[in-house]
Enzyme design. Structure first.
Site, PDB file in Angstrom:
ATOM      1  N   ASP A 136     -62.681  24.002  -9.396  1.00  0.00           N
ATOM      2  CA  ASP A 136     -62.168  24.056  -8.024  1.00  0.00           C
ATOM      3  C   ASP A 136     -62.043  22.683  -7.397  1.00  0.00           C
ATOM      4  O   ASP A 136     -61.448  22.557  -6.323  1.00  0.00           O
ATOM      5  CB  ASP A 136     -63.098  24.902  -7.143  1.00  0.00           C
ATOM      6  CG  ASP A 136     -64.393  24.169  -6.823  1.00  0.00           C
ATOM      7  OD1 ASP A 136     -64.623  23.841  -5.645  1.00  0.00           O
ATOM      8  OD2 ASP A 136     -65.163  23.894  -7.766  1.00  0.00           O
ATOM      9  N   ASP A 174     -70.082  26.449  -8.548  1.00  0.00           N
ATOM     10  CA  ASP A 174     -69.970  26.396  -7.086  1.00  0.00           C
ATOM     11  C   ASP A 174     -68.529  26.169  -6.646  1.00  0.00           C
ATOM     12  O   ASP A 174     -67.886  25.191  -7.036  1.00  0.00           O
ATOM     13  CB  ASP A 174     -70.857  25.278  -6.546  1.00  0.00           C
ATOM     14  CG  ASP A 174     -72.305  25.457  -6.971  1.00  0.00           C
ATOM     15  OD1 ASP A 174     -72.887  26.483  -6.604  1.00  0.00           O
ATOM     16  OD2 ASP A 174     -72.830  24.585  -7.685  1.00  0.00           O
ATOM     17  N   ASP A 194     -66.868  26.126 -14.018  1.00  0.00           N
ATOM     18  CA  ASP A 194     -67.677  25.546 -12.960  1.00  0.00           C
ATOM     19  C   ASP A 194     -68.284  26.720 -12.173  1.00  0.00           C
ATOM     20  O   ASP A 194     -67.772  27.846 -12.224  1.00  0.00           O
ATOM     21  CB  ASP A 194     -66.792  24.684 -12.065  1.00  0.00           C
ATOM     22  CG  ASP A 194     -67.536  24.151 -10.861  1.00  0.00           C
ATOM     23  OD1 ASP A 194     -68.586  23.508 -11.047  1.00  0.00           O
ATOM     24  OD2 ASP A 194     -67.075  24.391  -9.731  1.00  0.00           O
TER      25      ASP A 194
END
Length: 242
Positions: free
Chosen positions: A171, A14, A12
């Site tokens: 995240d 961001d 991922d």
């Protein structure tokens, strides 16, 4: 030489590779202010972490009763975001080291993000990560965003990898859920510490409850090496990655 067998890593962007959430928050705040929604708070922004920009804006339209079409709001938010991202986006130091170590091991890598293609390109180019991460899938390129598995499955397809041989680094809870739905293992590095107990994170093979402060590139690489030596679920030992 790749010593991690057939493993591929899908990252991922961001909140995982880069700390772009402050820029996304500010872009969202400015956009909503333009359309008559003042005082959009960081706490309100947190509910959208890990969700694609398009789905975020669709929720905004309902929540804040906005009449502007999704495409218009997307364009405005992207304009704000690209200006902010171009000025400064911080790469997490241990994540940069992790990417460099994986590149040295010749491990296939991809970025799978809920951001727009333009935003992903701007961040990767601005941070120099584009030298290592050339396979990129944006949420706009698949039918459904996270927590659906589409973006990760498309990344695996472009890498020519079996989803069972892929490890996702995420995240956010929707991303961890998407990795699980794709049949992939997951290293979870929660951006919001208070969300580390979310049930979606319980499916992760490695959960670092302390987030980026707990993540180290060497420890993650060791975990990947251990994963490469373990047989995939449901397969005999002879199918173990070599």
């Amino acid at each position: 030489m790749n010593t991690l067998g057939s493993l591929s890593v899908i990252l991922d962007l961001d909140g995982t590779l880069v700390d772009s959430e402050p820029n996304y928050y500010e872009a969202g705040r400015r956009t909503l202010a333009e359309y008559g929604v003042p005082d959009f708070s960081w706490a309100e922004h947190e509910r959208y972490i890990g969700i694609s920009t398009r789905e975020t804006i669709a929720d905004w339209r309902e929540r804040y009763r906005l009449s502007a079409p999704v495409e218009e709001l997307l364009a405005v938010k992207n304009r704000h975001y690209l200006r902010l991202a171009g000025a400064s986006t911080r790469v997490y130091p241990q994540m940069r080291t992790f990417v460099e170590l994986l590149a040295a091991e010749e491990v296939p890598m991809a970025v799978a993000s809920g951001s727009s293609p333009e935003a992903i390109k701007a961040i990767l180019a601005g941070t120099g990560l584009d030298a290592y991460l050339r396979t990129v899938v944006a949420a706009d390129e698949v039918a459904h965003g996270k927590p659906a598995p589409d973006v990760f499955l498309e990344a695996a397809r472009r890498l020519g990898a079996d989803p069972a041989d892929c490890v996702v680094v995420e995240d956010a809870a929707p991303g961890a859920a998407a990795a699980h739905a794709a049949g992939m293992r997951c290293i979870a590095v929660p951006y919001v510490a208070a969300q580390a107990g979310a049930p979606e994170f319980a499916t992760a093979g490695l959960l670092l409850r302390g987030g980026q402060e707990e993540f180290t590139a060497r420890a993650a690489l060791t975990w990947l090496a251990d994963s490469a030596r373990r047989p995939r679920p449901g397969l005999p030992p002879s199918a173990r990655a070599r």
